[in-house]
Enzyme design. Structure first.
Site, short mmCIF file in Angstrom:
data_model
loop_
_atom_site.label_atom_id
_atom_site.label_comp_id
_atom_site.label_asym_id
_atom_site.label_seq_id
_atom_site.Cartn_x
_atom_site.Cartn_y
_atom_site.Cartn_z
N ASP A 139 0.81 -1.21 0.00
CA ASP A 139 0.00 0.00 0.00
C ASP A 139 0.85 1.26 0.00
O ASP A 139 2.05 1.24 0.31
CB ASP A 139 -0.95 0.01 1.19
CG ASP A 139 -0.24 -0.05 2.53
OD1 ASP A 139 0.78 -0.78 2.65
OD2 ASP A 139 -0.67 0.64 3.48
N GLU A 206 0.04 -1.30 5.74
CA GLU A 206 1.08 -0.81 6.67
C GLU A 206 0.94 0.68 6.95
O GLU A 206 1.19 1.14 8.06
CB GLU A 206 2.47 -1.10 6.08
CG GLU A 206 3.64 -0.79 7.01
CD GLU A 206 4.14 0.64 6.92
OE1 GLU A 206 4.94 1.05 7.79
OE2 GLU A 206 3.75 1.36 5.97
#
Length: 506
Positions: A139, A206
């Site tokens: 991400d 994350e």
């Protein structure tokens, strides 16, 4: 009768004699100190290791750059808005990975965990050897609204120009994701079988401190498959870290700081701004912020911070070596040197960062309640309780309330540098960056690796790239980028690590 004899005169030391003796003693002490410093400086032993040059096939930089650019085009954006989902983009990224790295996907098993996180396993021939786990996250953070026009190239176009891949995630963290995948494709294609199992863990959230990597860690612990070595993002290769130190330094993160935000609040009667009190709620909060900035948490030179200096001191010019190699004498001077830059000051203390201030909603209305949020990054050995006591002592105003925001997180455990796992990282750095120094480092930000802290002894944080100031500034900012040359180094490093620690495991 004769009068009694007069008593003999007592000779009193003259001021000049006393001064000479004092000066002589000081000179003697100084000479002893200089002798100790000189001997210790001359006998400092290098912590660096020397390994044969790595014989590796050249990296196809054109293909690697193209693959990173393609990965950037997937808008795998994490936000705290539950109504916005990146799942379709993550699914598309997963399909792209299968098509782009077919040999890897033929040799490794793949599991989807917590909806979109991925765990790959390449089984080794020796089940007594604990696995190697390489981590990266899929991400990226959003682009600040209204800043698209400020980018040299559109943030999700994945443009390759001037020897650089441009776009959100090109650095954080798709450079590591693609670097690992490229290296593994090369190793698998070479036809070898690893002795040690290799695992790849790619979390999907994350950037919002999400659940993906935690679910992977829980899964591996439940199965009894916790690795011997975890490597995630974190520090990188730095240039000119200290004055006189010209070699590049590969900073291996052996720990990461904790995180805790506090809210300070002051209440007053509010009212019209034409009749303000001598000290308003906003003024009291402002005074508290200034006090906290003027009186930071105390500096410490232990753990990762001390290890960093001990690894680098033997490589410094003589004058710097004498200072940094004799902390028992020059600790106050070293503290002032490190405090000279925010990047090095953060190595030696829990940092204080006022980030949010709120008062009245209108410029002619006194704030009935003013607040400030202050973020602290906790150094190992310190707790949120320590920080709260520090805030109350420094602010010294009982009318200001101090409240913790959220649960925060504690600092990670510190991984040892006298381990085979740290040494193999040194060897891989030597292969990818000949001539670079290696030193342990404290990572300021949070990583997915924190989920393995306390479960695995050897948890390290390092991205094998040498970053310019512009590349560092682009992380989470405008014009995020990664040079093609850096990607070649990354592939070489990850391949060297897999071959030395898993394929050639001893």
């Amino acid at each position: 009768m004769h009068p009694p004899a007069a008593p003999p005169e007592t000779t009193r030391p003259q001021p000049a004699d006393s001064m000479r003796r004092t000066l002589g003693a000081l000179v003697a002490v100084l000479l002893v100190l200089l002798a100790i410093v000189g001997v210790r400086t001359a006998t400092l032993t290098s912590r660096q290791i020397h390994v044969p040059p790595l014989r590796a096939l050249p990296v196809d930089t054109v293909a690697v750059a193209r693959h990173l650019a393609e990965a950037v085009r997937f808008r795998t954006i994490s936000t705290n808005d539950a109504s916005v989902s990146a799942t379709p983009e993550l699914d598309a990224l997963h399909r792209w990975m299968e098509l782009t790295y077919p040999k890897l996907h033929a040799a490794l098993s793949r599991e989807v965990i917590d909806r979109s996180s991925l765990l790959y396993t390449w089984n080794g021939s020796d089940p007594t050897l604990k696995p190697l786990l390489l981590m990266a996250h899929q991400d990226v953070v959003p682009v600040d609204p209204g800043t698209d026009a400020a980018w040299t190239h559109p943030p999700f176009d994945g443009t390759i120009a001037q020897g650089t891949v441009w776009g959100r995630g090109a650095f954080d963290d798709k450079s590591a994701l693609v670097g690992i995948l490229e290296a593994m494709e090369r190793v698998v294609a070479s036809g070898v079988t690893p002795k040690r199992t290799v695992m790849l863990a790619f979390g999907h959230n994350e950037e919002v401190l999400g659940s993906g990597a935690a679910a992977i860690a829980d899964t591996l612990e439940r199965r009894g498959q916790l690795p011997a070595l975890v490597l995630d993002e974190g520090a990188a290769v730095a240039q000119h870290l200290f004055p006189g130190l010209d070699q590049p330094v590969a900073l291996i993160g052996v720990a990461e700081k904790g995180y805790q935000t506090f809210e300070l609040a002051a209440v007053s009667g509010g009212g019209h701004s034409s009749m303000p009190p001598r000290h308003s709620s906003v003024g009291r909060i402002a005074r508290a912020i200034v006090a906290l900035e003027d009186h930071p948490m105390p500096a410490h030179r232990n753990g990762a911070s001390r290890d960093l200096l001990e690894y680098l001191a033997p490589e410094m010019p003589v004058a710097s070596r004498a200072v940094f190699g004799n902390l028992w004498l020059f600790a106050p001077l070293v503290e002032r040197i490190l405090a000279g830059k925010n990047t090095t000051d953060a190595l030696q203390r829990t940092t204080t960062a006022p980030t949010m201030v709120q008062g009245s909603a209108k410029d002619n209305v006194l704030a009935a309640r003013a607040t400030a949020r202050v973020n602290f990054r906790l150094a190992p050995g310190e707790t949120a309780d320590d920080v709260e006591r520090h805030i109350r002592a420094v602010v010294a105003d009982d009318s200001i309330t101090v409240t913790r925001v959220g649960t925060g997180r504690a600092p990670s455990a510190v991984s040892r540098t006298d381990s085979p796992e740290f040494r193999v990282l040194q060897e891989a750095v030597a292969g990818a960056y000949p001539g670079a120094l290696v030193a342990p480092f404290m990572v300021m930000a949070g990583t997915d690796a924190r989920n393995f802290s306390g479960r695995v002894a050897a948890v390290f944080r390092f991205v094998p790239v040498s970053l310019t100031a512009a590349e560092i500034a682009g992380a989470h900012g405008t014009d995020e980028r990664m040079s093609v040359a850096n990607m070649a180094h990354a592939v070489t490093f990850y391949e060297a690590l897999v071959r030395r620690y898993a394929v050639e495991a001893k």
